[in-house]
Design a protein around this motif. Structure first.
Motif, PDB file in Angstrom:
ATOM      1  N   TYR A  64       0.839  -1.206   0.000  1.00  0.00           N
ATOM      2  CA  TYR A  64       0.000   0.000   0.000  1.00  0.00           C
ATOM      3  C   TYR A  64       0.874   1.256   0.000  1.00  0.00           C
ATOM      4  O   TYR A  64       0.676   2.184  -0.788  1.00  0.00           O
ATOM      5  N   PHE A  65       1.870   1.278   0.888  1.00  0.00           N
ATOM      6  CA  PHE A  65       2.724   2.456   1.016  1.00  0.00           C
ATOM      7  C   PHE A  65       3.630   2.650  -0.197  1.00  0.00           C
ATOM      8  O   PHE A  65       3.884   3.787  -0.620  1.00  0.00           O
ATOM      9  N   ILE A  66       4.125   1.549  -0.753  1.00  0.00           N
ATOM     10  CA  ILE A  66       5.044   1.710  -1.878  1.00  0.00           C
ATOM     11  C   ILE A  66       4.302   2.207  -3.115  1.00  0.00           C
ATOM     12  O   ILE A  66       4.844   2.982  -3.917  1.00  0.00           O
ATOM     13  N   VAL A  67       3.031   1.804  -3.277  1.00  0.00           N
ATOM     14  CA  VAL A  67       2.236   2.315  -4.394  1.00  0.00           C
ATOM     15  C   VAL A  67       2.008   3.826  -4.230  1.00  0.00           C
ATOM     16  O   VAL A  67       2.175   4.602  -5.185  1.00  0.00           O
ATOM     17  N   ILE A  68       1.642   4.242  -3.019  1.00  0.00           N
ATOM     18  CA  ILE A  68       1.465   5.678  -2.746  1.00  0.00           C
ATOM     19  C   ILE A  68       2.780   6.419  -2.986  1.00  0.00           C
ATOM     20  O   ILE A  68       2.808   7.505  -3.581  1.00  0.00           O
ATOM     21  N   GLY A  69       3.874   5.819  -2.535  1.00  0.00           N
ATOM     22  CA  GLY A  69       5.181   6.461  -2.706  1.00  0.00           C
ATOM     23  C   GLY A  69       5.587   6.586  -4.163  1.00  0.00           C
ATOM     24  O   GLY A  69       6.179   7.596  -4.565  1.00  0.00           O
ATOM     25  N   ILE A  70       5.276   5.571  -4.965  1.00  0.00           N
ATOM     26  CA  ILE A  70       5.602   5.618  -6.399  1.00  0.00           C
ATOM     27  C   ILE A  70       4.833   6.751  -7.075  1.00  0.00           C
ATOM     28  O   ILE A  70       5.386   7.494  -7.910  1.00  0.00           O
ATOM     29  N   ILE A  71       3.561   6.891  -6.726  1.00  0.00           N
ATOM     30  CA  ILE A  71       2.760   7.987  -7.293  1.00  0.00           C
ATOM     31  C   ILE A  71       3.367   9.332  -6.915  1.00  0.00           C
ATOM     32  O   ILE A  71       3.529  10.222  -7.756  1.00  0.00           O
ATOM     33  N   GLY A  72       3.729   9.491  -5.635  1.00  0.00           N
ATOM     34  CA  GLY A  72       4.343  10.749  -5.189  1.00  0.00           C
ATOM     35  C   GLY A  72       5.677  11.013  -5.858  1.00  0.00           C
ATOM     36  O   GLY A  72       5.976  12.143  -6.255  1.00  0.00           O
ATOM     37  N   THR A  73       6.497   9.970  -5.995  1.00  0.00           N
ATOM     38  CA  THR A  73       7.805  10.109  -6.649  1.00  0.00           C
ATOM     39  C   THR A  73       7.639  10.543  -8.100  1.00  0.00           C
ATOM     40  O   THR A  73       8.390  11.396  -8.601  1.00  0.00           O
ATOM     41  N   PHE A  74       6.650   9.968  -8.781  1.00  0.00           N
ATOM     42  CA  PHE A  74       6.386  10.342 -10.169  1.00  0.00           C
ATOM     43  C   PHE A  74       5.933  11.803 -10.269  1.00  0.00           C
ATOM     44  O   PHE A  74       6.399  12.550 -11.133  1.00  0.00           O
TER      45      PHE A  74
END
Length: 316
Positions: A64-74
């Motif tokens: 869950y957190f890594i998906v949110i983090g990937i969106i933020g990083t993008f």
């Protein structure tokens, strides 16, 4: 010849988007379960923390957190590849800190996971040379801000009314008095104008964010900005640890302790961590005070720009 422009969004807008995305998912889709980290002995550790169901919850939380983090990083235009390689390491270290803090004997000493996370970070940062790609992948400021947005959902309007107008006025008085004193002291010590503005805003409002915003407003030197950021972070760490201890020693009420933490510690992340060490009431009050101060940094940037411009014209 055409040039492609990389799609990016300002970090503050990214925080708002991700914060509301998490809130929306929690309200309308599902609320992720919280893993269990409480244990007393080795048997408890195996049966409770390392139990299959709990491991699944931890694994789902990671996804869950890594998906949110990937969106933020993008959205902020950073390397997604670096984040994907770096985040699992940070997540595992966080789980380690939570497990250490979950021990009942450690809990009895009022040592929270924040302390263990800080200790682990200091050990790694000082004894190991981290590659640059790993440092850039951390995006610590981004995730601290997302955490603050989510923390705001736990501070309901009645808490703000309970803090009262006097609490908000206190935040304003603290900002103005600390800003002016820092400005006056820097002038007395013959600190140059750019550094004076950055220091005054950083120590009076919200630390790193205020220093960065002020530097951008006055087009300041990046080296001077790095000095101010280092000064703020080095000061925030001992304050975050020792201020709750001092408050506990003198038996300060949680409301007083929270107002003291929120008005004194410069970085929002350190305020939250320190408030967590004291208690829920202190956390809420410190957050309200710090949020009230943070609102003022845009006004501070405008005033700094005007003062610097007036000084350049030999009017100030």
């Amino acid at each position: 010849m055409s040039t492609s422009t990389k799609f990016t969004i300002h970090e503050d807008w990214t925080v708002v988007i991700l914060g509301f995305l998490i809130i929306g998912i929690s309200l309308f889709i599902f609320l992720p379960e919280v893993p269990v980290f409480k244990w007393t002995n080795g048997t408890d550790l195996i049966n409770n923390v390392f139990e299959i169901k709990n491991i699944k919850i931890i694994g789902f939380q990671f996804f869950y957190f890594i998906v949110i983090g990937i969106i933020g990083t993008f959205l902020v235009g950073k390397s997604i590849k670096n984040f994907i390689f770096g985040f699992p390491i940070v997540y595992l270290l966080t789980i380690l800190a939570l497990i250490l803090a979950g021990n009942t004997e450690i809990k009895a000493l009022n040592l929270e996971a924040v302390i263990f996370s800080l200790a682990i970070g200091l050990i790694i940062g000082n004894f190991f040379k981290l590659p640059e790609w790993f440092r850039s992948a951390l995006s610590t400021e981004l995730f601290v801000k997302i955490g603050l947005v989510l923390l705001g959902t736990s501070v309901i309007f009645s808490d703000i009314l309970k803090a009262g107008s006097l609490g908000l006025i206190q935040a304003l008085v603290v900002v103005l008095s600390v800003w002016y004193f820092a400005f006056w002291l820097c002038r007395k010590l013959k600190v140059d104008d750019e550094l004076t503005m950055m220091i005054s805003s950083a120590v009076s409002i919200c630390g790193v964010s205020a220093a960065i915003a002020t530097s951008g407003a006055i087009k300041g030197d990046s080296k001077k900005l790095s000095y101010v950021i280092s000064m703020v972070l080095v000061t925030a760490i001992p304050m975050m640890i020792f201020m709750p201890i001092i408050a506990s020693h003198f038996n300060f009420p949680e409301e007083v302790t929270g107002a003291w933490l929120g008005g004194s510690i410069d970085t929002s992340g350190a305020v939250v961590a320190s408030g967590t060490l004291v208690g829920e009431t202190a956390l809420k009050i410190s957050t309200i005070v710090k949020f009230s101060q943070n609102v003022l940094y845009r006004i501070s940037c405008f005033c700094d720009f005007c003062l610097l411009d007036l000084h350049a014209q030999s009017v100030f």
